[in-house]
Design a protein around this motif. Structure first.
Motif, short mmCIF file in Angstrom:
data_model
loop_
_atom_site.label_atom_id
_atom_site.label_comp_id
_atom_site.label_asym_id
_atom_site.label_seq_id
_atom_site.Cartn_x
_atom_site.Cartn_y
_atom_site.Cartn_z
N PHE A 186 -1.90 3.28 -1.75
CA PHE A 186 -2.66 4.54 -1.81
C PHE A 186 -1.70 5.73 -1.90
N ALA A 187 -0.73 5.74 -0.99
CA ALA A 187 0.20 6.87 -0.92
C ALA A 187 1.00 6.97 -2.21
N LYS A 188 1.43 5.83 -2.70
CA LYS A 188 2.22 5.78 -3.92
C LYS A 188 1.40 6.34 -5.09
N SER A 196 -13.97 6.22 0.17
CA SER A 196 -13.86 5.72 1.54
C SER A 196 -15.19 5.87 2.28
N MET A 232 -2.98 -4.30 5.55
CA MET A 232 -3.41 -2.91 5.78
C MET A 232 -2.32 -1.93 5.36
N TYR A 233 -1.09 -2.21 5.76
CA TYR A 233 -0.01 -1.28 5.42
C TYR A 233 0.35 -1.33 3.94
N THR A 234 0.19 -2.51 3.31
CA THR A 234 0.41 -2.58 1.87
C THR A 234 -0.61 -1.67 1.17
N ASP A 286 -2.12 0.94 2.48
CA ASP A 286 -1.74 2.33 2.77
C ASP A 286 -0.61 2.78 1.86
N TYR A 287 0.36 1.89 1.70
CA TYR A 287 1.51 2.22 0.85
C TYR A 287 1.07 2.46 -0.59
N LEU A 318 -0.92 8.53 -5.02
CA LEU A 318 -1.03 9.98 -4.93
C LEU A 318 0.28 10.66 -5.25
N SER A 319 1.38 10.01 -4.88
CA SER A 319 2.66 10.65 -5.16
C SER A 319 2.95 10.63 -6.66
N LEU A 361 -11.13 9.76 -3.88
CA LEU A 361 -10.71 8.89 -2.78
C LEU A 361 -11.57 9.11 -1.53
N HIS A 371 -7.58 -3.62 1.16
CA HIS A 371 -8.27 -3.25 2.39
C HIS A 371 -9.61 -3.98 2.52
N SER A 394 -8.09 13.19 -5.38
CA SER A 394 -8.23 13.05 -3.92
C SER A 394 -9.69 13.12 -3.48
#
Lengths: 355, 355
Positions: A147-149, A174, A140-142, A144-145, A151-152, A170, A114, A167
């Protein structure tokens, strides 16, 4: 962003375990100790490295390619190393610990992608960035992906307290990113503004790396708190050193032309100190205005020379040393195990690093 | 992205409880039922709305302003409504449920900001987007902040299973965003490609909204699963309807010129069906190539006319109706409480919406 530091000069591509890298020649005795430390942890770091690869093995060609590209660009994997060392103060079980080590490195990677979008950066660690190899949308989407990964993965540990720490870090990170933008080219910022910013941008994630390693290993809460503080102090020193390198380092040493911070408007601590000098201030303000007017697309060598010649350098170095001292002191209360000595080595490396 | 739907025409600025909105005149009987539903839930929706505002009350001027701007742009708050209705199947406690209702709306908001960066969108819901009011950097970091904030709120519930569901949904959503880019202007995509994409982009978050409402309220696992399926089917229908509106709606109805999907390269289900018609296919392929060559900066009225005149519209409508039927059928196994009737009303609204 350049100032996020750890540009991975110690090693490229793998997890800092090969001693053959060209950058070693810059290293001091501390650098050697660091290499020994990495060598000693080689097996565990390789395990985490494999888990990192597995974590982004997504059934989506572009996403996998972009994520792998990022991963392969390497880095020192300081966050996983901090996690591993923190975990030594509890019941060391890699199968558990990986659920914080992997996410923390992923979060770091995602923030770099980012940042590269924001900075219009074309290379990082000598490799093309995701945004220049693909485009800003993919980057940007990479991010986002990833980040999400991250957390999962951490939610696989059934400990809500760990999820909370992660979290919250995070959120603060930001805010730190935004703070950086807000203070671009602001000559009036205080030392406190700077410190709060690098806390959020860098020190916090290193602090929670140590802390979460300890928490995932079920270490005593008191020890986890001490480890958090260690990571925080070491992280502050790390970022100050990084900011110094961007001013004092050679292109060969830092892998990019110096001055990228100021070109971007990122006013770091040596500059803040130099601005306090009434003899330098008018010239520095003029230069800042000039650099801002050109949007950073200008020669900054004159500006850097003035900073290098100012007392701001020594003051910043002193500040970094103070943080290192604090980091080492906070370890005192911890049990006397090998990991404690390793953390001291790490702190010395951070305090003296010239690469 | 335009296709994420729920452009907030039902209501602007508050939580869908004012009946005075200009858009109501387009509504059918189902629209009226929906308004009654919102009116009945007014108190709880207002509570969630206040919590949403509180959640982004960050001590950072630009971030707070950008987040509030987003929040005030409104929307139908479908995700919180689904959470509330899902929670009725367990022990309904707003103080608990808010910890999923607020994050789910925040995640939706964050994905909109990032989409606007990607789309270079200057307005959404008739308001300036964050990226046009500030800039792309602020928009990206505002999105990152809101994502992080969402996750930090949900971790306040000490149930790791809930954290898992939430973060997995985020992973899938981000893959969906990439999928959309990958399939831009791809005439060869299948119905299955489209369905998987809208599942990830839209249906999944609605599905987990119902599910997490139930989970946070401690409903039976079987019921939570049914509610997930309801949200999924309703979400699929919702997105298909949205995609139909972008082709068949008037600018007055949808609040923006029709055809924004195809200008972006987003090939939706009516187009996929129309492409199967050998008489239309060559013309449509030419048009797609032309629109792509102009990067969407061209008149697409001819293209839209062909699609409107094709059987693709009726086929897509049938597909949406099938999903609505499935949504309603899956509710059958649930206890006969008022919330069940409300969900049926909601499904009918989604199936027939013309705004």
């Amino acid at each position: 962003m350049s100032s996020t530091g750890d540009g991975g000069r110690l090693n490229r591509g793998t997890a800092g375990v090969t001693a053959s890298d060209r950058t070693i020649k810059h290293s001091t005795g501390d650098g050697m100790k660091l290499l020994e430390l990495y060598a000693k942890m080689k097996k565990d770091i390789s395990y985490i490295e494999k888990e990192l690869e597995r974590s982004i093995d997504v059934d989506h060609p572009m996403l996998r390619e972009a994520s792998l590209h990022l991963l392969k660009a390497g880095g020192k994997r300081i966050r996983p190393v901090f996690v591993l060392l923190g975990a030594k103060f509890g019941t060391y079980d890699l199968a558990k610990i990986k659920h914080v080590a992997v996410p923390l490195e992923l979060i770091h990677m995602a923030s770099l992608v980012h940042d590269d979008v924001i900075d219009d950066a074309n290379t990082r660690r000598g490799q093309l960035t995701v945004r220049s190899k693909w485009d800003n949308r993919i980057a940007m989407y990479t991010g986002d992906y990833i980040f999400a990964k991250a957390l999962s993965i951490v939610t696989k540990l059934p400990d809500p307290a760990i999820h909370q720490v992660m979290s919250k870090a995070l959120v603060e990170m930001s805010i730190g990113e935004m703070e950086q933008i807000r203070f671009f080219f602001h000559a009036e910022q205080s030392v406190r503004d700077y410190l709060l910013r690098i806390k959020r941008k860098t020190a916090l994630l290193l602090a929670v790396s140590c802390q979460l390693g300890a928490m995932a290993a079920g270490a005593a809460e008191r020890d986890a708190r001490r480890l958090y503080n260690f990571g925080y102090y070491a992280g502050m020193a790390f970022q100050i050193r990084d900011d110094l390198l961007d001013i004092c380092g050679t292109e060969k040493e830092i892998g990019k032309p110096p001055g990228s911070d100021i070109k971007q408007g990122n006013i770091t601590i040596p500059v803040i100190f130099a601005l306090r000098n009434p003899a330098l201030r008018p010239y520095l303000l003029d230069e800042l205005a000039r650099i801002e007017a050109c949007d950073g697309q200008t020669d900054v060598r004159g500006f850097l020379d003035i900073i290098r010649g100012s007392t701001g350098i020594a003051e910043a170095e002193r500040m970094a040393s103070t943080y290192i001292d604090k980091a080492i002191r906070v370890l005192e209360g911890l049990p006397d195990i090998q990991a404690k000595k390793d953390l001291v080595s790490f702190a010395h490396f951070v305090g003296n690093r010239s690469y």
